[in-house]
Design a protein around this motif. Structure first.
Motif, short mmCIF file in Angstrom:
data_model
loop_
_atom_site.label_atom_id
_atom_site.label_comp_id
_atom_site.label_asym_id
_atom_site.label_seq_id
_atom_site.Cartn_x
_atom_site.Cartn_y
_atom_site.Cartn_z
N UNK A 29 0.84 -1.19 0.00
CA UNK A 29 0.00 0.00 0.00
C UNK A 29 0.88 1.25 0.00
N UNK A 30 1.95 1.22 0.80
CA UNK A 30 2.87 2.36 0.83
C UNK A 30 3.48 2.61 -0.55
N UNK A 31 3.90 1.54 -1.21
CA UNK A 31 4.47 1.69 -2.56
C UNK A 31 3.43 2.25 -3.52
N UNK A 32 2.18 1.82 -3.37
CA UNK A 32 1.11 2.24 -4.28
C UNK A 32 0.94 3.75 -4.28
N UNK A 33 1.11 4.37 -3.12
CA UNK A 33 0.89 5.82 -3.06
C UNK A 33 2.19 6.60 -2.86
N UNK A 34 3.32 5.89 -2.90
CA UNK A 34 4.61 6.57 -2.90
C UNK A 34 5.02 7.17 -1.58
N UNK A 35 4.80 6.41 -0.50
CA UNK A 35 5.23 6.89 0.82
C UNK A 35 6.07 5.80 1.48
N UNK A 36 6.72 6.14 2.57
CA UNK A 36 7.48 5.15 3.32
C UNK A 36 6.53 4.25 4.09
N UNK A 37 6.91 3.00 4.25
CA UNK A 37 6.07 2.05 4.98
C UNK A 37 5.82 2.52 6.40
N UNK A 38 6.79 3.20 6.98
CA UNK A 38 6.61 3.69 8.36
C UNK A 38 5.45 4.67 8.45
N UNK A 39 5.15 5.38 7.37
CA UNK A 39 4.04 6.32 7.38
C UNK A 39 2.71 5.59 7.51
N UNK A 40 2.64 4.38 6.95
CA UNK A 40 1.42 3.59 7.07
C UNK A 40 1.27 3.08 8.50
N UNK A 41 2.37 2.63 9.07
CA UNK A 41 2.34 2.09 10.44
C UNK A 41 1.98 3.15 11.47
N UNK A 42 2.20 4.41 11.16
CA UNK A 42 1.79 5.47 12.07
C UNK A 42 0.27 5.46 12.26
N UNK A 43 -0.45 5.11 11.17
CA UNK A 43 -1.91 5.16 11.20
C UNK A 43 -2.56 3.80 11.45
N UNK A 44 -1.87 2.72 11.09
CA UNK A 44 -2.46 1.39 11.22
C UNK A 44 -1.43 0.43 11.82
N UNK A 45 -1.80 -0.19 12.92
CA UNK A 45 -0.85 -1.05 13.64
C UNK A 45 -0.49 -2.29 12.86
N UNK A 46 -1.44 -2.80 12.07
CA UNK A 46 -1.18 -4.02 11.31
C UNK A 46 -2.13 -4.09 10.12
N UNK A 47 -1.99 -5.15 9.35
CA UNK A 47 -2.81 -5.31 8.14
C UNK A 47 -4.29 -5.37 8.46
N UNK A 48 -4.66 -6.10 9.50
CA UNK A 48 -6.08 -6.22 9.83
C UNK A 48 -6.71 -4.87 10.12
N UNK A 49 -5.97 -4.01 10.79
CA UNK A 49 -6.51 -2.68 11.10
C UNK A 49 -6.78 -1.89 9.83
#
Length: 208
Positions: free
Chosen positions: A47-67
């Motif tokens: 998902x991070x690659x899809x929108x061109x951001x670092x993976x850590x930016x996704x983890x800031x908002x969602x703890x894991x895939x299920x979330x």
């Protein structure tokens, strides 16, 4: 949305725009889940690659895939609810309202088979709280009850009738999603038969 650096990489979000990034992440997840048709095939890094951001930016908002999957499903479900309500508001009588609600559900699944599979057939339904899905069933039961109250369907247990109707429609939709190449009859025809046989309404030309 995150600012874009000169080298094409996305920079840090300006203060106060974290919610916009979260929405962008969810939107990307919805799109990818519809393509993948499998919640466990999704990854936060993808998902991070899809929108061109670092993976850590996704983890800031969602703890894991299920979330993230759960947030995507809630968003999809909310959009579906809005479409169902719009169709119901445009209908002319209780039977037409009930028919419109059911057809929107079926047609949405036809347009979004991947999301349908994740929403109704994935294992996240056993791992997470998906009680938000109860709203559609509640509204359908209310629509059935209004048909009964208006004398347009035989008096009965509206909740039981609504459950039978949902099971029939989900069965028809699921088979179409999982076996799309079979010569299915038009969904509208099946829905009309369910409404007549399971709910007991009479369908006039205006409802068909």
């Amino acid at each position: 949305m995150e600012a874009t650096a000169k080298d094409g990489a996305r920079g840090r979000n300006p203060r106060g725009q974290g919610e916009r990034l979260r929405e962008e992440i969810v939107t990307a997840a919805v799109r990818m889940l519809d393509e993948l048709a499998d919640d466990q095939a999704l990854s936060l890094r993808a998902v991070a690659r899809e929108i061109g951001i670092a993976a850590t930016s996704v983890y800031i908002h969602f703890a894991d895939r299920d979330a993230l999957v759960l947030a995507a499903l809630e968003t999809s479900h909310r959009d579906l609810m809005e479409s169902v309500q719009q169709a119901a508001d445009a209908a002319s009588d209780p039977v037409a309202v009930l028919r419109a609600r059911v057809l929107v559900l079926g047609n949405w699944a036809h347009r979004h088979p991947g999301l349908y599979k994740v929403l109704h057939e994935s294992t996240i339904n056993q791992r997470a709280d998906v009680s938000f899905k109860l709203a559609l069933g509640k509204q359908l039961t209310e629509a059935v009850q209004r048909c009964m109250d208006a004398g347009l369907a035989p008096a009965d247990d509206a909740a039981a009738v609504s459950l039978d109707l949902r099971m029939a429609v989900h069965g028809a939709v699921s088979m179409r999603v999982n076996q799309p190449d079979l010569p299915w009859p038009p969904l509208e025809e099946q829905v009309d038969r369910y409404l007549v046989k399971l709910v007991g309404v009479s369908l006039g030309a205006s409802e068909r």
